[in-house]
Design a protein around this motif. Structure first.
Motif, short mmCIF file in Angstrom:
data_model
loop_
_atom_site.label_atom_id
_atom_site.label_comp_id
_atom_site.label_asym_id
_atom_site.label_seq_id
_atom_site.Cartn_x
_atom_site.Cartn_y
_atom_site.Cartn_z
N MET A 255 -24.89 -90.76 27.39
CA MET A 255 -25.37 -91.49 28.54
C MET A 255 -25.94 -90.47 29.52
SD MET A 255 -23.05 -94.21 30.73
CE MET A 255 -22.46 -94.91 29.22
N PHE A 256 -27.09 -90.78 30.08
CA PHE A 256 -27.71 -89.90 31.06
C PHE A 256 -27.56 -90.50 32.45
CE2 PHE A 256 -29.70 -88.41 27.26
CZ PHE A 256 -29.94 -87.07 27.50
N VAL A 257 -27.06 -89.70 33.39
CA VAL A 257 -26.91 -90.12 34.78
C VAL A 257 -27.69 -89.14 35.64
CG1 VAL A 257 -25.31 -90.58 36.67
CG2 VAL A 257 -24.63 -91.11 34.32
N ASN A 258 -28.69 -89.65 36.34
CA ASN A 258 -29.57 -88.83 37.19
C ASN A 258 -30.15 -87.65 36.42
OD1 ASN A 258 -29.03 -90.62 39.22
ND2 ASN A 258 -27.79 -89.25 40.42
N GLY A 259 -30.57 -87.92 35.18
CA GLY A 259 -31.23 -86.91 34.36
C GLY A 259 -30.32 -85.95 33.63
N LYS A 260 -29.01 -86.07 33.83
CA LYS A 260 -28.07 -85.17 33.16
C LYS A 260 -27.24 -85.95 32.15
CE LYS A 260 -27.56 -82.21 37.19
NZ LYS A 260 -26.66 -81.72 38.21
N GLU A 261 -27.10 -85.37 30.96
CA GLU A 261 -26.28 -86.02 29.94
C GLU A 261 -24.81 -85.89 30.34
OE1 GLU A 261 -25.87 -86.40 25.14
OE2 GLU A 261 -27.01 -84.74 25.97
N MET A 262 -24.11 -87.03 30.33
CA MET A 262 -22.70 -87.04 30.69
C MET A 262 -21.91 -87.66 29.55
SD MET A 262 -22.75 -88.09 34.71
CE MET A 262 -21.17 -87.36 35.05
N ASN A 263 -20.73 -87.15 29.32
CA ASN A 263 -19.86 -87.66 28.28
C ASN A 263 -18.97 -88.75 28.87
OD1 ASN A 263 -18.58 -87.99 25.88
ND2 ASN A 263 -17.30 -86.17 26.06
N ILE A 264 -19.54 -89.95 28.96
CA ILE A 264 -18.82 -91.10 29.51
C ILE A 264 -18.74 -92.15 28.42
CG2 ILE A 264 -18.89 -92.92 31.25
CD1 ILE A 264 -20.40 -90.92 33.05
N GLU A 265 -17.57 -92.74 28.27
CA GLU A 265 -17.37 -93.69 27.19
C GLU A 265 -18.27 -94.92 27.35
OE1 GLU A 265 -14.29 -94.72 30.33
OE2 GLU A 265 -14.99 -92.87 29.42
N SER A 266 -18.79 -95.38 26.24
CA SER A 266 -19.59 -96.59 26.21
C SER A 266 -18.70 -97.80 26.47
CB SER A 266 -20.24 -96.71 24.83
OG SER A 266 -21.17 -97.74 24.81
N GLY A 267 -19.26 -98.84 27.04
CA GLY A 267 -18.50 -100.06 27.26
C GLY A 267 -17.93 -100.20 28.66
N ILE A 268 -18.15 -99.19 29.52
CA ILE A 268 -17.68 -99.33 30.90
C ILE A 268 -18.74 -100.07 31.71
CG2 ILE A 268 -16.31 -97.22 30.76
CD1 ILE A 268 -18.38 -95.88 32.61
N THR A 269 -18.34 -100.59 32.85
CA THR A 269 -19.29 -101.29 33.71
C THR A 269 -19.92 -100.31 34.70
OG1 THR A 269 -17.65 -101.83 35.40
CG2 THR A 269 -17.91 -103.42 33.59
N VAL A 270 -20.97 -100.77 35.35
CA VAL A 270 -21.58 -99.97 36.41
C VAL A 270 -20.54 -99.67 37.49
CG1 VAL A 270 -23.31 -99.99 38.26
CG2 VAL A 270 -23.92 -100.81 35.98
N ASP A 271 -19.74 -100.67 37.82
CA ASP A 271 -18.68 -100.50 38.83
C ASP A 271 -17.69 -99.41 38.40
OD1 ASP A 271 -17.65 -101.60 41.41
OD2 ASP A 271 -15.88 -101.99 40.18
N ASP A 272 -17.29 -99.41 37.13
CA ASP A 272 -16.38 -98.38 36.61
C ASP A 272 -17.00 -96.99 36.76
OD1 ASP A 272 -14.53 -100.33 35.81
OD2 ASP A 272 -15.33 -100.41 33.77
#
Length: 64
Positions: free
Chosen positions: A1-18
């Motif tokens: 998952m990319f957040v603000n152009g940086k690849e982050m190791n965040i689990e799939s299936g979370i919400t935007v709020d999470d």
């Protein structure tokens, strides 16, 4: 998952709020875009994120 152009190791299936909570961001001062689509604040708890998503979190900054 990319957040603000940086690849982050965040689990799939979370919400935007999470994600916002995990990043310790004040949701009242941001706009979130997922795959070039602005997400309404009312949808933060319902929008599920997947590994291929590109997320931009834009913060409002006051100044003078």
């Amino acid at each position: 998952m990319f957040v603000n152009g940086k690849e982050m190791n965040i689990e799939s299936g979370i919400t935007v709020d999470d994600l916002i909570n995990k990043l310790n961001i004040d949701k009242d001062k941001i706009v979130v875009e997922v795959n070039f689509e602005i997400i309404r604040k009312e949808e933060y708890c319902d929008r599920i994120l997947v590994d291929s998503d590109k997320i931009e979190i834009i913060a409002f900054v006051g100044g003078g």
